[in-house]
Design a protein around this motif. Sequence first.
Motif, PDB file in Angstrom:
ATOM      1  N   VAL A  73       1.010  -1.219   0.175  1.00 27.59           N
ATOM      2  CA  VAL A  73       0.029  -0.053  -0.068  1.00 27.59           C
ATOM      3  C   VAL A  73       0.854   1.348   0.068  1.00 27.59           C
ATOM      4  O   VAL A  73       1.707   1.406   0.993  1.00 27.59           O
ATOM      5  CB  VAL A  73      -0.817   0.010   1.211  1.00 27.59           C
ATOM      6  N   CYS A  74       0.796   2.086  -0.908  1.00 26.34           N
ATOM      7  CA  CYS A  74       1.416   3.211  -1.125  1.00 26.34           C
ATOM      8  C   CYS A  74       0.528   4.338  -0.944  1.00 26.34           C
ATOM      9  O   CYS A  74       0.061   4.785  -1.735  1.00 26.34           O
ATOM     10  CB  CYS A  74       2.055   3.401  -2.405  1.00 26.34           C
ATOM     11  N   GLY A  75       0.642   5.147   0.349  1.00 27.78           N
ATOM     12  CA  GLY A  75       0.015   6.068   0.377  1.00 27.78           C
ATOM     13  C   GLY A  75       0.446   7.613   0.055  1.00 27.78           C
ATOM     14  O   GLY A  75       0.577   7.767  -1.156  1.00 27.78           O
ATOM     15  N   ASP A  76       1.180   8.120   1.114  1.00 32.41           N
ATOM     16  CA  ASP A  76       1.964   9.282   0.844  1.00 32.41           C
ATOM     17  C   ASP A  76       3.009   9.029   0.134  1.00 32.41           C
ATOM     18  O   ASP A  76       4.023   8.210   0.435  1.00 32.41           O
ATOM     19  CB  ASP A  76       2.323   9.851   2.134  1.00 32.41           C
ATOM     20  N   PRO A  77       3.300   9.818  -0.939  1.00 35.67           N
ATOM     21  CA  PRO A  77       4.792   9.319  -1.907  1.00 35.67           C
ATOM     22  C   PRO A  77       5.908   9.649  -0.987  1.00 35.67           C
ATOM     23  O   PRO A  77       7.136   9.064  -1.266  1.00 35.67           O
ATOM     24  CB  PRO A  77       4.685  10.323  -3.003  1.00 35.67           C
ATOM     25  N   ALA A  78       6.098  10.521   0.006  1.00 39.24           N
ATOM     26  CA  ALA A  78       7.205  10.560   0.892  1.00 39.24           C
ATOM     27  C   ALA A  78       7.402   9.649   1.968  1.00 39.24           C
ATOM     28  O   ALA A  78       8.293   9.581   2.624  1.00 39.24           O
ATOM     29  CB  ALA A  78       7.070  11.976   1.573  1.00 39.24           C
ATOM     30  N   ALA A  79       6.449   8.864   2.175  1.00 36.07           N
ATOM     31  CA  ALA A  79       6.244   7.940   2.984  1.00 36.07           C
ATOM     32  C   ALA A  79       6.793   6.427   2.598  1.00 36.07           C
ATOM     33  O   ALA A  79       6.363   6.239   1.329  1.00 36.07           O
ATOM     34  CB  ALA A  79       5.172   7.772   4.096  1.00 36.07           C
ATOM     35  N   ALA A  80       7.261   5.346   3.265  1.00 38.54           N
ATOM     36  CA  ALA A  80       7.552   4.261   2.842  1.00 38.54           C
ATOM     37  C   ALA A  80       6.283   3.407   2.639  1.00 38.54           C
ATOM     38  O   ALA A  80       5.436   3.803   3.598  1.00 38.54           O
ATOM     39  CB  ALA A  80       8.444   3.454   3.588  1.00 38.54           C
ATOM     40  N   PRO A  81       6.279   2.433   1.741  1.00 36.03           N
ATOM     41  CA  PRO A  81       5.019   1.775   1.445  1.00 36.03           C
ATOM     42  C   PRO A  81       4.705   0.978   2.756  1.00 36.03           C
ATOM     43  O   PRO A  81       5.616   0.473   3.467  1.00 36.03           O
ATOM     44  CB  PRO A  81       5.149   1.010   0.365  1.00 36.03           C
ATOM     45  N   ARG A  82       3.426   0.625   2.970  1.00 38.90           N
ATOM     46  CA  ARG A  82       2.949  -0.406   4.161  1.00 38.90           C
ATOM     47  C   ARG A  82       2.804  -1.705   3.266  1.00 38.90           C
ATOM     48  O   ARG A  82       2.175  -1.927   2.146  1.00 38.90           O
ATOM     49  CB  ARG A  82       1.542   0.103   4.737  1.00 38.90           C
ATOM     50  N   TYR A  83       2.864  -2.732   4.160  1.00 41.21           N
ATOM     51  CA  TYR A  83       2.552  -4.053   3.822  1.00 41.21           C
ATOM     52  C   TYR A  83       1.390  -4.556   4.559  1.00 41.21           C
ATOM     53  O   TYR A  83       1.514  -4.576   5.901  1.00 41.21           O
ATOM     54  CB  TYR A  83       3.759  -4.978   3.823  1.00 41.21           C
ATOM     55  N   VAL A  84       0.260  -4.863   3.794  1.00 42.96           N
ATOM     56  CA  VAL A  84      -0.973  -5.560   4.658  1.00 42.96           C
ATOM     57  C   VAL A  84      -1.476  -6.635   4.341  1.00 42.96           C
ATOM     58  O   VAL A  84      -1.461  -6.807   3.120  1.00 42.96           O
ATOM     59  CB  VAL A  84      -2.128  -4.475   4.513  1.00 42.96           C
ATOM     60  N   LEU A  85      -1.633  -7.450   5.285  1.00 44.19           N
ATOM     61  CA  LEU A  85      -1.995  -8.726   4.855  1.00 44.19           C
ATOM     62  C   LEU A  85      -3.557  -8.787   4.313  1.00 44.19           C
ATOM     63  O   LEU A  85      -4.187  -8.023   4.667  1.00 44.19           O
ATOM     64  CB  LEU A  85      -2.099  -9.864   6.058  1.00 44.19           C
ATOM     65  N   THR A  86      -3.707  -9.500   3.048  1.00 40.35           N
ATOM     66  CA  THR A  86      -4.893  -9.656   2.743  1.00 40.35           C
ATOM     67  C   THR A  86      -5.855 -10.625   3.671  1.00 40.35           C
ATOM     68  O   THR A  86      -5.399 -11.124   4.407  1.00 40.35           O
ATOM     69  CB  THR A  86      -4.909 -10.516   1.074  1.00 40.35           C
TER      70      THR A  86
END
Length: 106
Positions: free
Chosen positions: A69-82
Amino acid sequence: MDETSGRYCESFHHAVELLGRRWNGVIIRALLSGTDRFNGIRAAVPGLSDRMLSERLQQLECEGLLMRVCGDPAAAPRYVLTEKGQNLRPVIEAIYTWAATPVNHD
């Protein structure tokens, strides 16, 4: 093996190979515990290189167990379990409990 007949089951074999592949189980466990950033996962799993973590995250994403999950372009992406990844919670907890049980050599 098929649950009722004892025959080989390709789906079961694939699942065991996926979870048994080095680092996958502990990465999933870190995600289940709430760690959701690359650096957090790496810190939670000693000995795991950046390259290997990247490869494993991509593999787990391709298997449908997590989403990047890429939210804010300045922040590292998050990894979310489906949902499929979240459904592994009782399996991972059972393996953890089993692994922590001392061997009785009576």
